[in-house]
Design an enzyme around this catalytic site. Structure first.
Site, short mmCIF file in Angstrom:
data_model
loop_
_atom_site.label_atom_id
_atom_site.label_comp_id
_atom_site.label_asym_id
_atom_site.label_seq_id
_atom_site.Cartn_x
_atom_site.Cartn_y
_atom_site.Cartn_z
N THR A 45 2.21 5.29 9.12
CA THR A 45 2.00 4.40 10.27
C THR A 45 2.55 3.03 9.91
OG1 THR A 45 -0.21 3.80 9.44
CG2 THR A 45 -0.09 5.51 11.15
N ASN A 80 2.42 -0.66 10.14
CA ASN A 80 1.38 -1.63 10.51
C ASN A 80 2.04 -2.95 10.89
OD1 ASN A 80 0.23 0.48 8.92
ND2 ASN A 80 -1.56 -0.79 8.48
N GLU A 123 -1.63 0.10 13.99
CA GLU A 123 -0.85 1.07 13.20
C GLU A 123 -0.11 2.02 14.12
OE1 GLU A 123 -3.36 3.14 10.59
OE2 GLU A 123 -4.42 1.35 9.97
C1 LIG Z 1 -2.70 8.19 16.56
C2 LIG Z 1 -3.68 7.71 15.53
C3 LIG Z 1 -5.04 7.90 15.74
C4 LIG Z 1 -5.97 7.48 14.81
N1 LIG Z 1 -7.30 7.68 15.03
C5 LIG Z 1 -8.21 7.30 14.11
C6 LIG Z 1 -9.62 7.51 14.32
O1 LIG Z 1 -10.05 8.03 15.36
N2 LIG Z 1 -10.48 7.14 13.33
C7 LIG Z 1 -10.04 6.56 12.17
O2 LIG Z 1 -10.87 6.26 11.33
N3 LIG Z 1 -8.73 6.32 11.95
C8 LIG Z 1 -7.81 6.67 12.89
N4 LIG Z 1 -6.47 6.45 12.67
C9 LIG Z 1 -6.08 5.62 11.56
C10 LIG Z 1 -5.81 6.33 10.28
O3 LIG Z 1 -7.01 6.51 9.59
C11 LIG Z 1 -4.86 5.35 9.57
O4 LIG Z 1 -3.59 5.51 10.12
C12 LIG Z 1 -4.86 5.48 8.09
O5 LIG Z 1 -6.06 4.96 7.60
C13 LIG Z 1 -3.68 4.78 7.44
O6 LIG Z 1 -3.90 3.43 7.24
P1 LIG Z 1 -2.86 2.51 6.47
O7 LIG Z 1 -1.68 2.25 7.36
O8 LIG Z 1 -3.61 1.21 6.22
O9 LIG Z 1 -2.45 3.18 5.20
C14 LIG Z 1 -5.52 6.84 13.61
C15 LIG Z 1 -4.14 6.67 13.40
C16 LIG Z 1 -3.21 7.08 14.34
C17 LIG Z 1 -1.76 6.88 14.09
N1 LIG Z 2 7.44 8.00 11.62
C1 LIG Z 2 7.06 6.87 11.04
N2 LIG Z 2 6.23 6.03 11.72
C2 LIG Z 2 5.86 4.87 11.15
N3 LIG Z 2 6.22 4.46 9.91
C3 LIG Z 2 7.05 5.24 9.19
C4 LIG Z 2 7.49 6.48 9.73
N4 LIG Z 2 8.29 7.08 8.82
C5 LIG Z 2 8.34 6.27 7.74
N5 LIG Z 2 7.60 5.15 7.94
C6 LIG Z 2 7.47 4.06 6.93
O1 LIG Z 2 6.22 4.29 6.28
C7 LIG Z 2 5.46 3.07 6.26
C8 LIG Z 2 3.98 3.36 6.50
O2 LIG Z 2 3.41 4.24 5.58
P1 LIG Z 2 1.85 4.15 5.29
O3 LIG Z 2 1.56 5.23 4.32
O4 LIG Z 2 1.07 4.07 6.55
O5 LIG Z 2 1.75 2.78 4.49
P2 LIG Z 2 0.99 1.42 4.82
O6 LIG Z 2 -0.42 1.64 4.43
O7 LIG Z 2 1.69 0.38 3.96
O8 LIG Z 2 1.15 1.15 6.28
C9 LIG Z 2 5.98 2.25 7.40
O9 LIG Z 2 5.79 0.85 7.18
C10 LIG Z 2 7.44 2.64 7.44
O10 LIG Z 2 8.20 1.80 6.57
MG LIG Z 3 0.32 2.36 7.82
#
Ligand SMILES: Cc1cc2nc3c(=O)[nH]c(=O)nc-3n(C[C@H](O)[C@H](O)[C@H](O)COP(=O)(O)O)c2cc1C
Ligand SMILES: Nc1ncnc2c1ncn2[C@@H]1O[C@H](COP(=O)(O)OP(=O)(O)O)[C@@H](O)[C@H]1O
Ligand SMILES: [Mg+2]
Length: 206
Positions: free
Chosen positions: A41, A43, A107
């Protein structure tokens, strides 16, 4: 067994407060998306949102994104392009109750083009492989949020969270395939003033 979810979310065309414009550089998150969930995701900072849309509830949304082509080179069959490519997206705004974050995050999971087969469709062999692009940290990302899917939940397991996000991807895809949403991705030449304006904003990176 929980009940099956609706295949689409929201009305047949975007209604206020949508579309919502959000923009920001892609920042580091907690590093869980790819590592724990297998769902990357991108961010972006949440400050802009808190300022302009304080009323927006936490939850899962769908929309469309573009990445700054100055730093993100999107490969197509014709080679790399200098215009931003518009792609479908599903996003979460909130505190990730499963992880109990104390700060609100935005995210965005970028999905493949609607013309490509969906990697998250039900009934695929083995475990779901979510869309993955080459990393694009620090790249500017423009987002138009077009609809709301559901609130954020806590889950009994990581697998349950991943499965719900898989279904979110499918709901987002089906929702965006409707004419009044698809026009934000595919420029048919017939789009009305406001849609063209939002689309022009989406792909502009000065
Ligand atoms: C479409 C989508 C739905 C999500 N729904 C939830 C949710 O219902 N509950 C939750 O705790 N996290 C939810 N998440 C968040 C994930 O837990 C989160 O993407 C993950 O913790 C990664 O965080 P990071 O980018 O800080 O690594 C969702 C993420 C996405 C992309
Ligand atoms: N389909 C995708 N959607 C979003 N981010 C992507 C995707 N493919 C690769 N990435 C890369 O992966 C990173 C996110 O990975 P993630 O594990 O969520 O790390 P973080 O906790 O740092 O957000 C993004 O910042 C981007 O550079
Ligand atoms: Mg992320």
């Amino acid at each position: 067994m929980s009940k099956p979810r609706d295949p689409v979310a929201g009305p047949d065309s975007p209604e206020p407060p949508f579309p919502i414009r959000l923009s920001g550089p892609v920042i580091k998150g907690f590093g869980r998306g790819s590592k724990d969930l297998g769902i990357p995701t991108a961010n972006i900072p949440a400050d802009d949102l808190s300022e302009k849309h304080p009323e927006l509830t936490t939850g899962v949304y769908y929309g469309v994104v573009a990445l700054d082509p100055k730093t993100y080179h999107h490969e197509t069959s014709e080679g790399s392009t200098s215009t931003a490519v518009v792609l479908p997206a599903v996003l979460s705004i909130g505190y990730n109750p499963f992880y109990k974050n104390t700060v609100r995050s935005v995210e965005i999971h970028i999905m493949p083009a609607l013309t490509q087969p969906s990697p998250t469709a039900a009934g695929q062999e083995g475990h779901t492989k979510f869309n993955r692009l080459p990393d694009f940290y620090k790249t500017r990302l423009n987002l138009l949020i077009l609809g709301y899917i559901r609130p954020e939940f806590d889950y009994v397991s990581l697998e349950a969270l991943v499965e719900d996000i898989r279904v979110d991807c499918e709901v987002a895809r089906e929702s965006l395939l409707r004419e009044a949403y698809k026009c934000y991705i595919v420029d048919s030449g017939k789009t009305s003033g406001k849609v063209s304006e939002d689309r022009a904003w989406l792909v502009s990176f000065d």
